[in-house]
Motif scaffolding. Structure first.
Motif, mmCIF file in Angstrom:
data_model
loop_
_atom_site.group_PDB
_atom_site.id
_atom_site.type_symbol
_atom_site.label_atom_id
_atom_site.label_comp_id
_atom_site.label_asym_id
_atom_site.label_seq_id
_atom_site.Cartn_x
_atom_site.Cartn_y
_atom_site.Cartn_z
ATOM 1 N N MET A 86 -2.077 -10.921 5.039
ATOM 2 C CA MET A 86 -0.873 -10.936 4.960
ATOM 3 C C MET A 86 -0.303 -12.522 5.130
ATOM 4 O O MET A 86 -1.126 -13.268 5.861
ATOM 5 C CB MET A 86 -0.284 -10.322 6.150
ATOM 6 C CG MET A 86 1.342 -9.751 6.207
ATOM 7 S SD MET A 86 1.723 -8.489 7.300
ATOM 8 C CE MET A 86 3.323 -8.496 6.933
ATOM 9 N N LEU B 3 1.682 -6.702 -2.491
ATOM 10 C CA LEU B 3 3.026 -6.163 -2.099
ATOM 11 C C LEU B 3 3.952 -7.087 -1.505
ATOM 12 O O LEU B 3 3.297 -8.032 -1.036
ATOM 13 C CB LEU B 3 2.634 -4.974 -1.010
ATOM 14 C CG LEU B 3 1.668 -3.789 -1.534
ATOM 15 C CD1 LEU B 3 1.397 -3.107 -0.015
ATOM 16 C CD2 LEU B 3 2.279 -3.025 -2.603
ATOM 17 N N ARG C 263 -1.200 0.048 1.172
ATOM 18 C CA ARG C 263 -1.950 -1.076 1.695
ATOM 19 C C ARG C 263 -3.310 -0.986 1.713
ATOM 20 O O ARG C 263 -3.767 -0.772 2.789
ATOM 21 C CB ARG C 263 -1.318 -1.594 3.070
ATOM 22 C CG ARG C 263 -1.955 -3.021 3.384
ATOM 23 C CD ARG C 263 -1.092 -3.641 4.900
ATOM 24 N NE ARG C 263 -1.802 -4.433 5.451
ATOM 25 C CZ ARG C 263 -2.714 -4.266 6.565
ATOM 26 N NH1 ARG C 263 -2.933 -3.289 6.975
ATOM 27 N NH2 ARG C 263 -3.267 -5.407 6.943
ATOM 28 N N TRP D 34 4.696 1.197 3.274
ATOM 29 C CA TRP D 34 3.542 -0.046 2.979
ATOM 30 C C TRP D 34 2.465 0.406 3.423
ATOM 31 O O TRP D 34 1.469 -0.035 2.632
ATOM 32 C CB TRP D 34 4.474 -1.007 3.770
ATOM 33 C CG TRP D 34 3.488 -2.423 3.971
ATOM 34 C CD1 TRP D 34 3.066 -3.147 3.078
ATOM 35 C CD2 TRP D 34 3.101 -2.930 5.175
ATOM 36 N NE1 TRP D 34 2.478 -4.178 3.784
ATOM 37 C CE2 TRP D 34 2.470 -3.996 4.927
ATOM 38 C CE3 TRP D 34 3.600 -2.685 6.448
ATOM 39 C CZ2 TRP D 34 1.812 -4.933 5.824
ATOM 40 C CZ3 TRP D 34 3.106 -3.528 7.586
ATOM 41 C CH2 TRP D 34 2.188 -4.635 7.210
ATOM 42 N N THR E 98 -0.144 -8.740 1.129
ATOM 43 C CA THR E 98 1.356 -8.574 1.481
ATOM 44 C C THR E 98 1.791 -9.847 1.737
ATOM 45 O O THR E 98 1.380 -10.708 2.503
ATOM 46 C CB THR E 98 1.215 -7.715 2.730
ATOM 47 O OG1 THR E 98 0.718 -6.439 2.454
ATOM 48 C CG2 THR E 98 2.628 -7.370 2.938
#
Length: 649
Positions: free
Chosen positions: A139, A4, A88, A84, A94
């Motif tokens: 992330m 993402l 997720r 999100w 991400t």
């Protein structure tokens, strides 16, 4: 890994915008899944200012960082955040792109300047979701798409740069961090070469970059503003020489036009991810030069943490973890220190990773080789010592012989005939064994021959050539000591057994070499041309010059296309055998000096920790009573370390 993309933009002083994309590196014009504006009013509040100041001072509140992370979470539009969170799932990465508004005043703090690595959300029951510390859903930051660095060679090169001269005897920063990095590469089973550069001049630094073309550059030292230009800079300080600063303009000058750039730069130095007003941070500067991944610190980092962070990060990276997962696990380890008390300090959130390509593309997996090089090495009792990654002291060829080892690896690709020379007990066999490990991992078939080291030494040319093709029966199960293809050398055996002329025997042997190298790269090592007995014995020099040197010269000139022949001799035999006639310069070793002992001790005992290490270090210094430090003393010290049963980590 599914990815993402969160894009956060500064619209003006009072407003921002966040957009979610369901793909990495979305092209210009791609429509987001959802996009919303949000207010920046809370950033200007006194509460926010006070909390930021408390974070900078490492304030007393035990929930300080989770409170701040939650405020960051709430700052964003909650509709976008909710979508999100819904997407997720486990195994999702991400990317966070925070864009600077270049039209805003330089003094104005923007969204891009916020420490997003502390982004968090408080969950029911007193639990906390720390988004940048979840290895299952990593992330990381990005500044946009970049160009792929291309295929990775079979060997990973790393340059470790210390901004100050390492104090090997007393430790401390930056030495402890540099040693932690080197230790992880030394213990890895990967084909990797690491070099250490201490407080170099710019000219020296550029020369090493040109020679080594490192895949990874790791800087350990101090980051600060250049006292004259006020640009973010790395500081270099060497006793007896003027201090100099490598600022962002100088860094860009060096890296921007390099054809081969590092894949990853790690800056274990304060404030290297922090911009100075409208001036780029060092991280941003390196990314703008086309370097695909940079790790830097967004604030002053405690020196005691740097080595622990490096150790955890590189251990994961060298186990083929993607760079974001490796750093996430390192953050997690720092946070879990002292039974989770580490989350109360800012240390775990200081490293910033920014990439311009997918982490899996940074160090793509190498094609599998058959037979498996690792298994070949493990089945060889001799080379297995050079795969050791824990416990006993390991033979070393790294810190003492960085240039020599690089030349040896380079020769495996470029030369046909290599000579390693040096004094007795100078470590020649250690270096060649480490080079043999490299040859196996490159994919070469290898054969090691101890010319005069066995019970029946090869004291004439026929016995030496026979030892190359015959198995070493003392090394059962080792392919490195096994027999070469009998069919290829059938003619040689016939000529040998018929006691033919020297020319016919040597020519038949050469044809056998050409046959076995038609489909495979081969490396043959001839070691131990001299042995210590009641009377020192060595392979006859006159016979070598008359019968073998002409063959060596033909091999050096490429007569056997896929063959590398490595000859290991003492200095005096190099001269008497006439090996100076070979076209390539030899790799020369010399005895270590007393002053080298603290550095060598660090490497010899690289897998050890615990209270007995200082005592053993003193023992090492006592052992060196004369001006030379040779292999015998090192082996004796290794026995002391083993017998001391020092704690191993």
């Amino acid at each position: 890994m599914h990815s993402l993309w969160l894009r956060v933009e500064q619209l003006d002083r009072d407003n921002g915008r966040v957009a979610l994309f369901d793909a990495p590196f979305p092209a210009e014009g791609t429509r987001p899944v959802i996009e919303r504006d949000f207010s920046l009013a809370s950033i200007g509040s006194q509460e926010w200012t006070d909390r930021a100041a408390e974070m900078a001072s490492g304030g007393p509140s035990i929930t300080l960082f989770e409170d701040f992370g939650t405020e960051l979470f709430r700052l964003l539009n909650q509709d976008v955040v909710a979508e999100w969170e819904r997407r997720r799932e486990f195994g999702t990465r991400t990317y966070l792109q925070v864009k600077r508004n270049e039209a805003r005043p330089a003094y104005e703090r923007q969204l891009v300047d916020l420490p997003w690595e502390y982004l968090a959300r408080k969950l029911p029951g007193g639990l906390v979701e720390r988004y940048f510390s979840d290895p299952d859903r990593p992330m990381l930051r990005t500044q946009g798409a970049g160009r792929s660095p291309g295929p990775l060679s079979c060997q990973l090169n790393i340059l470790v740069i210390a901004g100050e001269v390492v104090d090997w005897e007393n430790g401390g920063f930056p030495g402890d961090d540099a040693v932690a990095v080197l230790r992880e590469f030394q213990r890895s089973e990967s084909l990797a070469h690491a070099e250490l550069l201490q407080a170099p001049s710019l000219e020296t630094l550029e020369g090493i970059l040109d020679r080594l073309n490192p895949d990874i550059v790791h800087f350990s030292g101090h980051g600060e503003l250049h006292p004259e230009t006020q640009r973010p800079a790395l500081k270099f300080n060497k006793p007896g020489e003027p201090t100099w600063w490598w600022d962002t303009d100088g860094i860009r000058t060096v890296f921007h036009n390099r054809t081969q750039k590092p894949r990853l730069v790690v800056l274990n130095a304060c404030d290297t991810a922090q911009a100075s007003g409208h001036l780029y941070s060092i991280l941003e500067t390196l990314m703008s030069c086309g370097i695909t991944a940079v790790i830097a610190a967004q604030a002053p980092i405690r020196q005691a943490v740097t080595s622990e962070l490096s150790q955890a990060f590189y251990r994961e990276l060298l186990q083929d973890k993607p760079v974001d997962v490796a750093l996430t696990k390192a953050r997690y380890k720092i946070g879990q220190r002292q039974r989770g008390a580490g989350w109360r300090s800012r240390d775990w959130g200081l490293p910033v990773l920014s990439v311009s390509i997918a982490p899996e593309d940074l160090f793509p997996p190498r094609p599998a080789l058959e037979p498996d090089p690792i298994q070949i090495l493990r089945r060889c009792a001799v080379l297995r010592k050079f795969m050791r990654n824990e416990g006993l002291p390991a033979p070393f060829v790294g810190l003492g012989w960085m240039n020599q080892r690089f030349k040896a690896i380079d020769a495996l690709r470029r030369s046909h005939c290599l000579v390693i020379k040096g004094p007795p007990k100078g470590g020649k066999s250690w270096l060649v064994m480490r080079t043999l490990r490299d040859a196996v991992q490159i994919g070469h078939r290898v054969k090691y021959v101890s010319v005069c080291g066995e019970r029946s030494p090869a004291m004439n040319y026929v016995k030496l050539l026979s030892a190359i093709i015959d198995p070493d029966r003392t090394q059962v199960g080792s392919e490195v000591h096994g027999a070469l293809d009998g069919e290829a050398f059938k003619e040689f055996v016939a000529e040998r057994d018929a006691a033919s002329s020297v020319e016919r025997i040597v020519e038949a042997f050469e044809r056998g070499l050409q046959e076995i190298t038609k489909t495979h790269q081969f490396t043959i090592v001839l070691d131990q041309f001299q042995r210590e007995a009641a009377v020192s014995e060595s392979f006859p020099a006159a016979e070598f010059r008359a019968f073998l040197l002409p063959l060596w010269l033909r091999i050096a000139q490429g007569a056997v296309k896929n063959l590398r022949l490595i000859t290991v001799v003492r200095d005096e035999l190099y001269d008497s055998y006439g090996l100076a006639a070979l076209p390539d310069e030899p790799i020369e070793l010399s005895l270590f000096r007393r002053n080298d002992v603290p550095m060598l001790f660090q490497e010899l005992c690289r897998f050890y920790r615990g209270g007995e290490i200082p005592t053993l270090h003193k023992a090492a210094l006592i052992l060196v009573k004369d001006s030379q430090w040779d292999a015998t003393k090192l082996e004796f010290l290794g026995q002391l370390v083993e017998q001391a049963a020092v704690e191993v980590t």
